[in-house]
Design an enzyme around this catalytic site. Structure first.
Site, short mmCIF file in Angstrom:
data_model
loop_
_atom_site.label_atom_id
_atom_site.label_comp_id
_atom_site.label_asym_id
_atom_site.label_seq_id
_atom_site.Cartn_x
_atom_site.Cartn_y
_atom_site.Cartn_z
N HIS A 200 0.85 -1.19 0.00
CA HIS A 200 0.00 0.00 0.00
C HIS A 200 0.89 1.24 0.00
O HIS A 200 1.99 1.22 0.56
CB HIS A 200 -0.90 -0.03 1.25
CG HIS A 200 -1.90 1.05 1.28
ND1 HIS A 200 -1.60 2.31 1.75
CD2 HIS A 200 -3.20 1.07 0.88
CE1 HIS A 200 -2.68 3.06 1.64
NE2 HIS A 200 -3.67 2.34 1.12
N ASP A 324 -11.20 1.75 -1.37
CA ASP A 324 -10.30 2.54 -0.51
C ASP A 324 -11.11 3.27 0.57
O ASP A 324 -10.81 4.41 0.90
CB ASP A 324 -9.44 3.52 -1.32
CG ASP A 324 -8.12 3.85 -0.62
OD1 ASP A 324 -7.87 3.29 0.46
OD2 ASP A 324 -7.35 4.67 -1.16
#
Ligand code: MN
Length: 367
Positions: A200, A324
């Site tokens: 990430h 997200d």
């Protein structure tokens, strides 16, 4: 509890006539969904104000000290809440499952011992929540790269004892990258347990952040993608995928620019091999590693052309869907994936089948 949601609320594909008995809609598994646990919050809160020197720490500091009513306080509340408002929002938009991951920069700014403790506590709590809601949540285990051997032990515990679905790391750890040999126990644990590592974004480390400190570039504008793309290219060019051929890496944000760069990386690799200037000989071309060892998700990219290109370049089995949450809007993420002009087979792979395969999520029967 959520099993009926899979069957309810049929959605027809664009241009398709609604049949008398509409087909059940596709299962929706969102794969880059952020949360925070009290242990991370407490550790963030205890960090000194000097921490403001680093973009990620400034972000953590602001969130940890936000006043009630601030946007950042609301975001913090959304991260800390898993089983209440989050589930309501998932229900409202027909999102069947969140694959949860500890929000960036996770434990990677803490001292090694504390980082390990916060990661273990987070993984324990995450496993409990998944056990309570097996159809609504899956989870990626946190680990602390600061101490690679302990990290590997925790990764093995998280997969084999807690049953977590893979791993999350937020790019560099104190400016170091996972291709470095000291981190190989981590790559070995991931490969050995069949757990993919989701790399990430976080802001660039001290060595590369300087030119990005203008114009707000350190974060989502440019820095996150540049940093995370750099990490992935380092992994490819270092040859770690020759050593760990079954290692799987997941990148968000439509692959952090890499799908577009693959032809150029291949070209440079061929030239370096020809001229004898490569550091070490790779067994395959960068694009071949990318197709074998990587998947991407579309987090925050809701662009039909970028999705089409990525599917054609990588194959539909290498692309997944994500929202997200809570940084991205659920409604837009669902609408995009429901309506974007791709085939039904592609949509099913991206919405759920690839996530089921890569993250060991049992398929559900849709009747
Ligand atoms: Mn994210």
């Amino acid at each position: 509890m959520g099993s009926t949601a899979v069957l309810a609320g049929a959605v027809t594909a664009p241009g398709e006539l609604r049949a008398a008995a509409p087909a059940p809609r596709l299962r929706r598994i969102a794969t880059e969904e952020a949360f925070m646990m009290p242990e991370m919050y407490e550790a963030m809160k205890a960090m000194p104000r000097e921490a403001m020197a680093n973009y990620d720490l400034r972000f953590m500091y602001r969130m940890a000290h936000a006043a009630p009513g601030d946007d950042e306080r609301r975001r913090l509340d959304s991260l800390l809440d898993i089983e209440h408002r989050r589930l309501e929002i998932m229900d409202e938009f027909g999102v069947d499952m969140h694959v949860l991951s500890l929000t960036s920069p996770g434990v990677q700014e803490f001292e090694p011992e504390e980082a390990g403790r916060v990661a273990r506590a987070t993984n324990d709590r995450l496993a409990d929540i998944i056990q309570r809601h097996p159809l609504r949540f899956a989870g990626l285990a946190a680990f602390a790269p600061q101490d690679p051997k302990s990290a590997a032990q925790e990764m093995i515990r998280a997969r084999e004892q807690l049953g977590l679905n893979g791993f999350i790391v937020n790019s560099h750890t104190f400016d170091e990258y996972l291709d470095e040999e000291k981190f190989w126990p981590i790559l070995e644990a991931a490969e050995g347990t069949g757990g993919a590592i989701y790399i990430h974004p976080r802001a660039p480390g001290a060595s590369s952040a300087a030119p990005m400190r203008n114009y707000g570039m350190e974060g989502g504008f440019w820095g996150y993608g540049a940093e995370t793309g750099l990490h992935a290219v380092r992994l490819i060019l270092s040859g770690v995928f020759d050593r760990f051929p079954k290692l799987t890496i997941v990148l968000g944000h439509m692959g952090e620019g890499l799908p577009w760069w693959l032809p150029r990386l291949d070209d440079r690799t061929r030239a370096a091999n020809r001229l004898g200037t490569a550091d070490g000989q790779l067994r395959m071309l960068p694009s071949e590693y990318f197709k074998r060892n990587f998947l991407i998700t579309n987090s925050l990219f809701r662009d039909a052309l970028a999705l089409r290109y990525s599917i054609d370049r990588l194959g539909p089995e290498n692309v997944m869907w994500s929202i997200d949450y809570p940084y991205g809007p659920t409604a837009e993420a669902v609408t995009f994936m429901d309506t974007v002009d791709i085939s039904d087979v592609e949509r099913a792979l991206i919405y759920h089948r690839n996530a089921e395969r890569v993250f060991h999520i049992p398929p559900v029967s849709t009747g």
